[in-house]
Design a protein around this motif. Structure first.
Motif, PDB file in Angstrom:
ATOM      1  N   GLY A  63       0.784  -1.227   0.000  1.00 27.95           N
ATOM      2  CA  GLY A  63       0.000   0.000   0.000  1.00 27.95           C
ATOM      3  C   GLY A  63       0.812   1.271   0.000  1.00 27.95           C
ATOM      4  O   GLY A  63       0.336   2.324  -0.426  1.00 27.95           O
ATOM      5  N   THR A  64       2.047   1.199   0.498  1.00 27.51           N
ATOM      6  CA  THR A  64       2.869   2.397   0.612  1.00 27.51           C
ATOM      7  C   THR A  64       4.344   2.020   0.705  1.00 27.51           C
ATOM      8  O   THR A  64       4.685   0.995   1.292  1.00 27.51           O
ATOM      9  N   PRO A  65       5.239   2.871   0.178  1.00 26.26           N
ATOM     10  CA  PRO A  65       6.672   2.650   0.385  1.00 26.26           C
ATOM     11  C   PRO A  65       7.168   3.248   1.695  1.00 26.26           C
ATOM     12  O   PRO A  65       8.352   3.110   2.019  1.00 26.26           O
ATOM     13  N   GLU A  66       6.276   3.896   2.450  1.00 26.30           N
ATOM     14  CA  GLU A  66       6.678   4.488   3.719  1.00 26.30           C
ATOM     15  C   GLU A  66       7.149   3.397   4.687  1.00 26.30           C
ATOM     16  O   GLU A  66       6.605   2.289   4.693  1.00 26.30           O
ATOM     17  N   PHE A  86     -11.254   7.538  10.459  1.00 24.87           N
ATOM     18  CA  PHE A  86      -9.866   7.851  10.765  1.00 24.87           C
ATOM     19  C   PHE A  86      -9.400   9.097  10.020  1.00 24.87           C
ATOM     20  O   PHE A  86      -9.544   9.200   8.800  1.00 24.87           O
ATOM     21  N   ALA A  87      -8.835  10.014  10.771  1.00 24.57           N
ATOM     22  CA  ALA A  87      -8.217  11.184  10.162  1.00 24.57           C
ATOM     23  C   ALA A  87      -6.833  10.799   9.661  1.00 24.57           C
ATOM     24  O   ALA A  87      -6.243   9.824  10.097  1.00 24.57           O
ATOM     25  N   GLY A  88      -6.311  11.604   8.749  1.00 25.24           N
ATOM     26  CA  GLY A  88      -4.987  11.306   8.224  1.00 25.24           C
ATOM     27  C   GLY A  88      -5.051  10.487   6.949  1.00 25.24           C
ATOM     28  O   GLY A  88      -6.115  10.297   6.350  1.00 25.24           O
ATOM     29  N   GLU A  89      -3.916   9.982   6.538  1.00 22.21           N
ATOM     30  CA  GLU A  89      -3.796   9.288   5.267  1.00 22.21           C
ATOM     31  C   GLU A  89      -4.226   7.832   5.414  1.00 22.21           C
ATOM     32  O   GLU A  89      -3.622   7.063   6.149  1.00 22.21           O
ATOM     33  N   VAL A  90      -5.277   7.455   4.704  1.00 22.35           N
ATOM     34  CA  VAL A  90      -5.744   6.074   4.684  1.00 22.35           C
ATOM     35  C   VAL A  90      -5.598   5.561   3.257  1.00 22.35           C
ATOM     36  O   VAL A  90      -6.189   6.107   2.317  1.00 22.35           O
ATOM     37  N   LEU A  91      -4.816   4.520   3.096  1.00 15.94           N
ATOM     38  CA  LEU A  91      -4.511   3.961   1.785  1.00 15.94           C
ATOM     39  C   LEU A  91      -5.095   2.559   1.660  1.00 15.94           C
ATOM     40  O   LEU A  91      -5.492   1.952   2.652  1.00 15.94           O
ATOM     41  N   THR A  92      -5.137   2.076   0.434  1.00 16.05           N
ATOM     42  CA  THR A  92      -5.645   0.738   0.171  1.00 16.05           C
ATOM     43  C   THR A  92      -4.509  -0.150  -0.307  1.00 16.05           C
ATOM     44  O   THR A  92      -3.731   0.254  -1.184  1.00 16.05           O
ATOM     45  N   ALA A  93      -4.396  -1.332   0.262  1.00 16.23           N
ATOM     46  CA  ALA A  93      -3.367  -2.284  -0.166  1.00 16.23           C
ATOM     47  C   ALA A  93      -3.557  -2.625  -1.636  1.00 16.23           C
ATOM     48  O   ALA A  93      -4.685  -2.743  -2.126  1.00 16.23           O
ATOM     49  N   ARG A  94      -2.466  -2.799  -2.315  1.00 13.22           N
ATOM     50  CA  ARG A  94      -2.516  -3.150  -3.743  1.00 13.22           C
ATOM     51  C   ARG A  94      -2.119  -4.617  -3.893  1.00 13.22           C
ATOM     52  O   ARG A  94      -2.597  -5.470  -3.165  1.00 13.22           O
ATOM     53  N   ASP A  95      -1.195  -4.883  -4.795  1.00 12.71           N
ATOM     54  CA  ASP A  95      -0.798  -6.249  -5.093  1.00 12.71           C
ATOM     55  C   ASP A  95       0.178  -6.754  -4.028  1.00 12.71           C
ATOM     56  O   ASP A  95       1.305  -6.273  -3.932  1.00 12.71           O
ATOM     57  N   GLY A  96      -0.276  -7.733  -3.219  1.00 12.40           N
ATOM     58  CA  GLY A  96       0.552  -8.230  -2.133  1.00 12.40           C
ATOM     59  C   GLY A  96       1.863  -8.820  -2.594  1.00 12.40           C
ATOM     60  O   GLY A  96       2.911  -8.591  -1.974  1.00 12.40           O
ATOM     61  N   VAL A  97       1.845  -9.565  -3.683  1.00 14.10           N
ATOM     62  CA  VAL A  97       3.085 -10.176  -4.151  1.00 14.10           C
ATOM     63  C   VAL A  97       4.047  -9.111  -4.661  1.00 14.10           C
ATOM     64  O   VAL A  97       5.270  -9.258  -4.549  1.00 14.10           O
ATOM     65  N   GLY A  98       3.513  -8.009  -5.175  1.00 20.24           N
ATOM     66  CA  GLY A  98       4.369  -6.897  -5.575  1.00 20.24           C
ATOM     67  C   GLY A  98       5.028  -6.256  -4.365  1.00 20.24           C
ATOM     68  O   GLY A  98       6.206  -5.888  -4.406  1.00 20.24           O
TER      69      GLY A  98
END
Length: 336
Positions: A124-127, A298-310
């Motif tokens: 979902g994020t490179p963070e 939830f306040a703040g940045e909420v992201l969605t998971a993408r390709d798990g194998v990626g």
């Protein structure tokens, strides 16, 4: 319709990395070169070793062989394999079956097995820091620091936890039907849909008035108890569909599921914990009403998971060389 693009040829001299995502319904493997280009893919049926370790290991081996076809397995120098049910690898017999699948594919680098929470977050994020919530068949929350899982809440399985999950929604839907039958109350839209889903042989017009309250209740109890408990998760879409049609019981269940998931996050995350929140799983998805309620809360940045194998492959690149874990490579691998 998506079009399969040919995979680029790997560099003859460069090392390769392997990413894996082993879930209850599918096993996926990706091989990439050091520039983040995917050069091999493999897929098979479920690879969660908890319930069926032998078939999970066989599926793992099949996906590995497919992904490595035409490649030098010895060129793989780093690997990260995300796995639901990885605790099962603590059993020597299960570990031996997965080791046989790994070495049988010609791989010489040791496999780095991690949990599905870390893989979901990385997809979902490179963070490096943040929170991840998975709500699908089961539910789990993790706190991630420097791309590694710091601590978790939930994730104890259907018998001891999984609050707010697909299993929870299905179980509560059946319980609501049983309560209505006990009290001799008419079944609403959700109740009728549950009866049809669990007892399809009775036809779509089965009602307690026609079948008898006690007979219908006993058949529901007997049928549900004759199946693996986790199959109750298959009723989650039934709840979601009834929610969309303004069924009061379904709306109450969806709201409570979101509350339970948010309470699990609150047990784990403090005000000092920074970084985005990544949501994964069908129940927490962007199109799910449960997921929408969580995103609104939830306040703040909420992201969605993408390709798990990626995500796993990107983590493998970082393990090979931290300099390779770039945002560009992250986008290339999780958005293919």
């Amino acid at each position: 319709m998506s079009v399969e693009r040919p995979l680029p040829a790997p560099s003859a001299a460069g090392p390769l990395v392997l990413g894996g995502d082993l879930g209850g319904t599918s096993t996926r493997i990706v091989i990439a070169d050091s520039e983040g280009n995917v050069v091999g893919r493999g897929a098979a049926a479920g690879g969660n070793p908890t319930s069926h370790p032998a078939s999970a290991a066989a599926n793992f081996g099949q996906a590995l062989h497919t992904a490595l076809a035409g490649l030098d397995a010895a060129a793989v120098k780093s690997s990260v394999v995300g796995m639901a049910g990885s605790v099962a690898l603590g059993r020597p017999d299960v570990a031996a079956q997965f080791e046989a699948a790994w070495s049988g594919a010609g791989l010489t680098v040791p496999p780095d097995y991690i949990g599905d929470l870390e893989v979901a977050f990385a997809s979902g994020t490179p963070e490096p820091d943040g929170t991840v919530l998975i709500a699908g068949t089961g539910s789990n929350v993790g706190l991630v620091r420097n791309h590694q899982l710091l601590r978790t809440a939930g994730g104890h399985g259907w018998l001891l936890g999984d609050d707010g999950s697909g299993f929870w929604l299905g179980r509560e839907a059946v319980r609501s039907v049983l309560q209505a039958l006990d009290l001799r109350e008419p079944l609403g839209l959700l109740g009728q849909a549950v009866v049809q889903a669990v007892l399809p042989d009775r036809g779509e017009h089965a009602t307690p008035q026609r079948e008898g309250y006690d007979a219908l209740r006993d058949d529901l109890v007997r049928t549900v108890n004759s199946r693996p408990p986790v199959m109750l998760a298959e009723l989650a879409p039934t709840v979601i569909a009834a929610y969309a049609q303004d069924d009061e019981t379904a709306q109450a269940l969806v709201k409570r599921a979101a509350e339970l998931l948010m309470e699990t996050v609150a047990r784990l995350k403090t005000t000092s914990d920074k970084g985005p929140m990544v949501l994964a799983g069908s129940v927490a998805g962007e199109s799910s009403p449960v997921g929408k309620l969580i995103r609104q809360h939830f306040a703040g940045e909420v992201l969605t998971a993408r390709d798990g194998v990626g995500g796993a492959t990107w983590l493998a690149l970082g393990a090979l060389d931290p300099a390779l874990a770039t945002n560009e490579n992250h986008s290339r691998l999780v958005e293919h």
